[in-house]
Design an enzyme around this catalytic site. Structure first.
Site, short mmCIF file in Angstrom:
data_model
loop_
_atom_site.label_atom_id
_atom_site.label_comp_id
_atom_site.label_asym_id
_atom_site.label_seq_id
_atom_site.Cartn_x
_atom_site.Cartn_y
_atom_site.Cartn_z
CG ASP A 1 7.58 -4.82 -0.53
OD1 ASP A 1 6.52 -4.16 -0.71
OD2 ASP A 1 7.70 -5.65 0.38
CG HIS B 1 -4.13 2.41 10.99
ND1 HIS B 1 -2.81 2.73 10.74
CD2 HIS B 1 -4.22 1.06 10.93
CE1 HIS B 1 -2.14 1.61 10.54
NE2 HIS B 1 -2.97 0.58 10.65
CB CYS C 1 1.67 -9.64 2.67
SG CYS C 1 0.42 -8.49 2.03
CB CYS D 1 0.45 -3.62 3.23
SG CYS D 1 0.07 -5.15 4.07
CB CYS E 1 -8.87 7.95 5.39
SG CYS E 1 -10.13 8.88 4.49
CB CYS F 1 -15.20 9.26 5.67
SG CYS F 1 -13.76 9.06 4.59
NE ARG G 1 4.23 -5.37 0.29
CZ ARG G 1 4.24 -5.61 1.61
NH1 ARG G 1 3.14 -5.92 2.26
NH2 ARG G 1 5.38 -5.52 2.29
#
Length: 153
Positions: free
Chosen positions: A109, A102, A65, A119, A96, A50, A117
């Protein structure tokens, strides 16, 4: 609750395969493969679906990571956090708020001062170079699918 509603066919037409799988079906790209995991240019990271500005480069850090990691969103109201019990884990999914995409997960952490964080999958983001949080508005980039569908704030 998302304010942008599209059919599955509309999302498939607007997104490439990995963007579609990640944002519409909560898939995860492999670590160290996404376009932004090792990206350090100044700017704003927007929702690929969007165009909503979600994270800025100033909050990005290397968590080691393999996914882009941020200590905070630009605006907490643009992110929904949902309990995720999939894959035998207890996590917090990040979506969102505007389109329900997703994005990834948030973990406790991260660095100070937030200790968080975020991620986030690269496939869920589009980068806008040189932008900063004061200069970004949700509808200022028509290159994002669905940007014209965004409600006016």
């Amino acid at each position: 609750m998302s304010s942008i509603h599209k059919t599955d066919a509309e999302w498939r037409a607007e997104l490439d395969d990995i963007e579609y799988q990640v944002t519409r079906h909560a898939a995860t790209e492999r670590p160290f493969t996404g376009r932004y995991w090792d990206h350090w240019e100044n700017g704003v990271y927007r929702c690929v679906c969007c165009g909503e500005p979600l994270f800025e480069s100033a909050s990005k850090f290397d968590a080691g990571c393999g996914w882009p990691s941020y200590s905070r969103p630009l605006d907490e109201t643009d992110i929904d956090e949902i309990a995720d019990h999939s894959h035998g884990m207890e996590r917090v999914e990040v979506r969102c708020h505007h389109c329900g995409a997703h994005l990834g997960h948030v973990f406790e952490d991260g660095p100070a001062p937030t200790g968080l964080r975020y991620c986030i999958n690269s496939a869920a983001l589009k980068f806008q170079a040189g932008a900063d949080s004061q200069a970004v508005s949700p509808g200022d980039d028509a290159a994002f699918p669905g940007a014209s569908d965004k409600p006016v704030r």
